[in-house]
Motif scaffolding. Structure first.
Motif, PDB file in Angstrom:
ATOM      1  N   UNK A   1      -5.436  63.691  89.949  1.00 34.25           N
ATOM      2  CA  UNK A   1      -5.232  63.914  88.515  1.00 34.25           C
ATOM      3  C   UNK A   1      -4.918  65.366  88.165  1.00 34.25           C
ATOM      4  N   UNK A   2      -5.511  66.306  88.838  1.00 35.03           N
ATOM      5  CA  UNK A   2      -5.264  67.718  88.548  1.00 35.03           C
ATOM      6  C   UNK A   2      -3.850  68.171  88.850  1.00 35.03           C
ATOM      7  N   UNK A   3      -3.109  67.380  89.582  1.00 38.10           N
ATOM      8  CA  UNK A   3      -1.739  67.738  89.962  1.00 38.10           C
ATOM      9  C   UNK A   3      -0.689  66.868  89.264  1.00 38.10           C
ATOM     10  N   UNK A   4      -1.110  66.000  88.385  1.00 42.46           N
ATOM     11  CA  UNK A   4      -0.186  65.050  87.770  1.00 42.46           C
ATOM     12  C   UNK A   4       0.981  65.709  87.047  1.00 42.46           C
ATOM     13  N   UNK A   5       0.715  66.727  86.230  1.00 41.63           N
ATOM     14  CA  UNK A   5       1.792  67.338  85.437  1.00 41.63           C
ATOM     15  C   UNK A   5       2.914  67.852  86.339  1.00 41.63           C
ATOM     16  N   UNK A   6       2.568  68.549  87.408  1.00 42.33           N
ATOM     17  CA  UNK A   6       3.585  69.047  88.330  1.00 42.33           C
ATOM     18  C   UNK A   6       4.356  67.924  88.992  1.00 42.33           C
ATOM     19  N   UNK A   7       3.649  66.876  89.345  1.00 47.79           N
ATOM     20  CA  UNK A   7       4.313  65.718  89.961  1.00 47.79           C
ATOM     21  C   UNK A   7       5.254  65.042  88.971  1.00 47.79           C
ATOM     22  N   UNK A   8       4.824  64.894  87.717  1.00 47.01           N
ATOM     23  CA  UNK A   8       5.671  64.273  86.700  1.00 47.01           C
ATOM     24  C   UNK A   8       6.972  65.040  86.545  1.00 47.01           C
ATOM     25  N   UNK A   9       6.861  66.362  86.494  1.00 45.80           N
ATOM     26  CA  UNK A   9       8.060  67.183  86.320  1.00 45.80           C
ATOM     27  C   UNK A   9       9.045  66.966  87.460  1.00 45.80           C
ATOM     28  N   UNK A  10       8.545  66.951  88.683  1.00 45.90           N
ATOM     29  CA  UNK A  10       9.416  66.740  89.837  1.00 45.90           C
ATOM     30  C   UNK A  10       9.974  65.318  89.846  1.00 45.90           C
ATOM     31  N   UNK A  11       9.137  64.334  89.552  1.00 49.95           N
ATOM     32  CA  UNK A  11       9.591  62.942  89.538  1.00 49.95           C
ATOM     33  C   UNK A  11      10.696  62.718  88.503  1.00 49.95           C
ATOM     34  N   UNK A  12      10.478  63.190  87.309  1.00 47.88           N
ATOM     35  CA  UNK A  12      11.452  62.973  86.243  1.00 47.88           C
ATOM     36  C   UNK A  12      12.752  63.719  86.546  1.00 47.88           C
ATOM     37  N   UNK A  13      12.645  64.968  86.975  1.00 49.61           N
ATOM     38  CA  UNK A  13      13.841  65.714  87.350  1.00 49.61           C
ATOM     39  C   UNK A  13      14.587  65.000  88.480  1.00 49.61           C
ATOM     40  N   UNK A  14      13.841  64.512  89.459  1.00 46.44           N
ATOM     41  CA  UNK A  14      14.455  63.801  90.579  1.00 46.44           C
ATOM     42  C   UNK A  14      15.125  62.510  90.116  1.00 46.44           C
ATOM     43  N   UNK A  15      14.483  61.793  89.201  1.00 47.38           N
ATOM     44  CA  UNK A  15      15.065  60.550  88.685  1.00 47.38           C
ATOM     45  C   UNK A  15      16.384  60.827  87.958  1.00 47.38           C
ATOM     46  N   UNK A  16      16.418  61.870  87.170  1.00 46.62           N
ATOM     47  CA  UNK A  16      17.641  62.215  86.446  1.00 46.62           C
ATOM     48  C   UNK A  16      18.760  62.556  87.436  1.00 46.62           C
ATOM     49  N   UNK A  17      18.455  63.368  88.431  1.00 43.18           N
ATOM     50  CA  UNK A  17      19.460  63.723  89.443  1.00 43.18           C
ATOM     51  C   UNK A  17      19.890  62.507  90.244  1.00 43.18           C
ATOM     52  N   UNK A  18      18.950  61.638  90.556  1.00 44.84           N
ATOM     53  CA  UNK A  18      19.208  60.402  91.301  1.00 44.84           C
ATOM     54  C   UNK A  18      20.137  59.495  90.513  1.00 44.84           C
ATOM     55  N   UNK A  19      19.838  59.285  89.252  1.00 45.60           N
ATOM     56  CA  UNK A  19      20.669  58.460  88.390  1.00 45.60           C
ATOM     57  C   UNK A  19      22.089  59.027  88.293  1.00 45.60           C
TER      58      UNK A  19
END
Length: 126
Positions: free
Chosen positions: A106-124
């Protein structure tokens, strides 16, 4: 994560959380899903290819057509992706794992969200 994603892209804007460890939306073609998947200590984005029962051959054809453009897709994405024919299943997937955090971190969620969302946008876009 979905609240954060909605500030960056409309891809998953109509999606709400559920009891599964994944959430997804159509990639714009039947049987092609753009998913976020969260596990215990990591997460991933993926294109999940599953056009339904009796579609194993069709799924593989879509996967092979995309894989024929692997170099340009990965160049556009900005790095390597994992290309998986899921043995014993009718589906295939192309994924990118983000090892920053999973549901137990849980303490790392925000950083993971940022990478996941950025990665999803680039992936799409790729």
């Amino acid at each position: 994560m979905l609240s954060y994603a909605k500030t960056k892209t409309k891809l998953h804007a109509g999606i709400t959380a559920n009891r599964f460890n994944w959430i997804g939306t159509s990639a714009g073609s039947s049987g092609l899903l753009l998913n976020y998947v969260v596990r215990r200590h990591d997460a991933q984005i993926e294109l999940y290819i599953d056009r339904g029962k009796e579609a194993e051959v069709a799924n593989r054809q879509v996967f092979d057509q995309l894989k024929a453009h692997k170099e340009e897709i990965e160049a556009s994405f900005g790095g390597p992706l994992e290309w998986e024919v899921l043995e014993g299943k009718r589906a295939c997937r192309i994924k990118y794992v983000v090892p920053i955090a999973g549901w137990q971190d849980e303490g790392k969620w925000q950083g993971a969200w940022e990478v996941l969302v950025d990665s999803m946008i680039r992936f799409y876009n790729a």
